[in-house]
Design a protein around this motif. Structure first.
Motif, mmCIF file in Angstrom:
data_model
loop_
_atom_site.group_PDB
_atom_site.id
_atom_site.type_symbol
_atom_site.label_atom_id
_atom_site.label_comp_id
_atom_site.label_asym_id
_atom_site.label_seq_id
_atom_site.Cartn_x
_atom_site.Cartn_y
_atom_site.Cartn_z
ATOM 1 N N PHE A 1 0.837 -1.201 0.000
ATOM 2 C CA PHE A 1 0.000 0.000 0.000
ATOM 3 C C PHE A 1 0.873 1.252 0.000
ATOM 4 C CE2 PHE A 1 -2.753 3.111 2.288
ATOM 5 C CZ PHE A 1 -3.774 3.176 1.352
ATOM 6 N N PHE A 2 1.968 1.204 0.737
ATOM 7 C CA PHE A 2 2.930 2.305 0.778
ATOM 8 C C PHE A 2 3.471 2.585 -0.627
ATOM 9 C CE2 PHE A 2 6.653 3.917 3.642
ATOM 10 C CZ PHE A 2 6.343 5.218 3.281
ATOM 11 N N VAL A 3 3.774 1.530 -1.363
ATOM 12 C CA VAL A 3 4.261 1.680 -2.733
ATOM 13 C C VAL A 3 3.196 2.348 -3.606
ATOM 14 C CG1 VAL A 3 4.976 0.423 -4.807
ATOM 15 C CG2 VAL A 3 5.875 -0.250 -2.582
ATOM 16 N N PHE B 1 -7.117 10.386 -4.334
ATOM 17 C CA PHE B 1 -6.726 10.584 -2.942
ATOM 18 C C PHE B 1 -7.769 9.993 -2.002
ATOM 19 C CE2 PHE B 1 -7.298 12.998 0.968
ATOM 20 C CZ PHE B 1 -6.044 12.893 1.549
ATOM 21 N N ARG B 2 -9.033 10.251 -2.272
ATOM 22 C CA ARG B 2 -10.099 9.740 -1.410
ATOM 23 C C ARG B 2 -10.140 8.212 -1.426
ATOM 24 N NH1 ARG B 2 -11.638 12.648 2.786
ATOM 25 N NH2 ARG B 2 -12.177 14.782 2.219
ATOM 26 N N THR B 3 -9.835 7.624 -2.568
ATOM 27 C CA THR B 3 -9.804 6.162 -2.654
ATOM 28 C C THR B 3 -8.734 5.593 -1.732
ATOM 29 O OG1 THR B 3 -10.585 6.202 -4.947
ATOM 30 C CG2 THR B 3 -9.473 4.200 -4.200
ATOM 31 N N LEU B 4 -7.541 6.172 -1.795
ATOM 32 C CA LEU B 4 -6.454 5.717 -0.927
ATOM 33 C C LEU B 4 -6.768 6.007 0.540
ATOM 34 C CD1 LEU B 4 -3.421 6.903 -3.087
ATOM 35 C CD2 LEU B 4 -4.083 4.536 -2.653
ATOM 36 N N GLU C 1 -9.171 3.426 1.902
ATOM 37 C CA GLU C 1 -8.497 2.153 2.168
ATOM 38 C C GLU C 1 -7.665 2.234 3.445
ATOM 39 O OE1 GLU C 1 -6.439 0.364 -1.115
ATOM 40 O OE2 GLU C 1 -7.847 1.185 -2.570
ATOM 41 N N MET C 2 -7.044 3.389 3.663
ATOM 42 C CA MET C 2 -6.273 3.585 4.891
ATOM 43 C C MET C 2 -7.179 3.501 6.111
ATOM 44 S SD MET C 2 -2.979 4.585 5.628
ATOM 45 C CE MET C 2 -3.063 3.090 6.587
ATOM 46 N N GLU C 3 -8.345 4.104 6.012
ATOM 47 C CA GLU C 3 -9.303 4.077 7.113
ATOM 48 C C GLU C 3 -9.799 2.657 7.383
ATOM 49 O OE1 GLU C 3 -10.757 7.101 8.994
ATOM 50 O OE2 GLU C 3 -8.650 7.224 8.444
ATOM 51 N N CYS D 1 2.428 5.541 6.067
ATOM 52 C CA CYS D 1 1.517 5.654 4.926
ATOM 53 C C CYS D 1 0.635 6.893 5.072
ATOM 54 C CB CYS D 1 0.637 4.405 4.826
ATOM 55 S SG CYS D 1 1.469 2.918 4.237
ATOM 56 N N ASP D 2 0.162 7.118 6.287
ATOM 57 C CA ASP D 2 -0.690 8.279 6.545
ATOM 58 C C ASP D 2 0.054 9.578 6.245
ATOM 59 O OD1 ASP D 2 -3.227 9.066 7.140
ATOM 60 O OD2 ASP D 2 -3.160 8.551 9.261
#
Length: 338
Positions: A139-141, A166-169, A172-174, A212-213
Motif C-alpha cells: 500500500f505504501f508503494v 486521494f479519497r480512494t487511498l 483504504e487507509m481508514e 503511509c498516513d
C-alpha cells in the motif's frame, strides 16, 4: 563453504565474507543444499542493500524467488522445512516491496498485488502480522506511485472531492485502521523469542501504517514563510495548498502530526525491544517522514507554545536516522531526495 583466494587490494572482513558466500552458492547442482543457498541469499540481500549495491540486491531477490520455486517443485519438502520456506518467502516479498519504494521502474512488480483489507475480506482480522506488514508495504508503494504521478496541476478531480484518487487511498487507509486501531506495547515479561518477534512485527505494522498516513497527507501541510528572517517563532503566514477547504487542510495537518509522534514512540519501542537490525531500513525511512512533519510543525508554532514534545521527538528521530546511516548506507541521501 567453498574455498577461494582473494587477490588484489586488501578487502574488509565483510567484503571477504560476501565474496566467499557468493562463491559457495554457484553450484546449484547440489540440490540437497538449496535451503542453505536460500539462507545465504537472504543474508546477501541485506548486505548488498546496506552497501548501496541496489542492483545486486534486486537481482538476488529475483534469484532467490526462482530458487525457492525450484526447491518446492522438486517435491514436498520435509515438515521441519515448511515453516522455514514460508518465512523465507515472506522475507523476500517484504524485501521486494521495501526496495521498490521510491523507484518507479521497480514498483510495477508490487503494484500488481492486491491489498487484502481493501477487498472487504471480513476475515482480515485473522491475518498474521507478517502478511499485514507486507500488505502495508504494498500500500505504501501505491501511495508513492500516486504522489509521483499526481501533481495539483494535473489532477482531474481535486483531492478533497468524492471520487478522487486521494479519497480512494484515504478510504483504504481508514479501512485498515478500523481493523487494527491500536499498537501493541512490548511487554517486559515476554520471555519467548516468538512473542517478542510477534510484538515487534505488530509494532512495525503500526509504524508503516502511520508512515503511509504521512506519505498520503504530507503534500497538504502548510509551508511556513519566514517573517523578516527572524526564524522559528516569528512566522506570520503560511502557503496553503491551493483551493483546499480549511477543514480539509486542518485534518491533513492533524493526521500528519499525530502520525509523526506515533512513529517516534513506536520506533523507540522497537529499538528497545531489539528490532533495530531486523528492520533497519524501514525504521530509518519512517523516521525521515516523521522528521519532515516535526520540522514543519516546529517552524509553524509560535515561540510561546510548548515545543518540548516536538523537540524531543525530533531529537530521537534524528538520532535513529544517524544510527541507521551507520548500518544502511542509502539512508545518507534520503532527506535530500524529497
Amino acid at each position: 563453504m567453498a574455498r577461494t583466494t582473494i587477490t588484489g587490494g586488501q578487502l574488509s572482513l565483510d567484503e571477504t565474507f560476501s565474496k566467499l558466500a557468493k562463491v559457495s552458492i554457484y553450484d546449484w547442482a547440489e540440490t540437497d543444499r538449496h535451503l542453505d543457498y536460500l539462507r545465504t541469499y537472504c543474508i546477501l540481500i541485506d548486505y548488498d542493500a546496506a552497501k548501496c549495491h541496489g542492483k545486486q540486491a534486486w537481482a538476488n531477490i529475483s534469484i532467490s524467488k526462482a530458487l525457492l520455486q525450484l526447491y518446492r517443485a522438486q517435491g514436498q519438502p520435509p515438515l521441519d522445512e515448511i515453516g522455514i520456506l514460508e518465512r523465507i518467502e515472506f522475507y523476500l516479498q517484504i524485501k521486494e516491496a521495501t526496495h521498490s519504494l521510491g523507484h518507479g521502474a521497480l514498483e510495477s512488480s508490487v503494484l500488481s498485488q492486491t491489498v487484502a483489507w481493501a477487498s472487504h475480506n471480513s476475515d482480515y482480522t485473522q491475518v498474521g502480522s507478517e502478511q499485514r506488514l507486507l500488505d502495508l508495504l504494498r500500500f505504501f508503494v501505491r501511495i508513492h506511485n500516486y504522489n509521483n504521478k499526481n501533481s495539483p496541476e494535473t489532477q482531474v478531480v481535486q483531492p478533497w472531492k468524492s471520487g478522487s484518487d486521494f479519497r480512494t487511498l484515504h478510504t483504504e487507509m481508514e479501512e485498515y485502521t478500523v481493523h487494527f486501531p491500536s499498537t501493541p506495547s512490548l511487554d517486559e515479561n515476554d520471555n519467548s523469542q516468538d512473542d517478542i518477534e510477534y510484538t515487534i512485527t505488530e509494532a512495525m505494522c503500526s509504524l508503516v501504517c502511520h508512515c503511509c498516513d504521512i506519505a498520503l497527507n504530507l503534500r497538504f501541510l502548510p509551508i511556513p514563510e519566514p517573517n523578516n528572517g527572524q526564524g522559528i517563532g516569528s512566522l506570520s503566514t503560511c502557503v496553503e495548498f491551493p483551493g483546499a477547504p480549511p477543514l480539509f487542510i486542518l485534518e491533513r495537518r492533524s493526521r500528519c502530526e499525530a502520525s509523526a509522534e506515533a512513529i517516534c514512540r513506536i520506533a523507540q519501542d522497537v529499538v528497545q525491544g531489539g528490532g533495530f537490525f531486523h528492520y533497519t531500513a524501514l525504521l530509518g525511512y519512517c523516521s525521515v517522514h516523521a522528521i519532515f512533519v516535526l520540522l514543519n510543525q516546529l517552524h509553524r508554532q509560535p515561540k510561546h507554545q510548548q515545543l518540548g514534545k516536538v523537540v524531543g521527538s525530533l531529537k530521537f528521530a534524528f538520532t535513529l536516522l544517524a544510527a541507521v546511516r551507520r548500518f544502511y548506507a542509502p539512508a545518507a541521501s534520503w532527506e535530500y531526495n524529497w
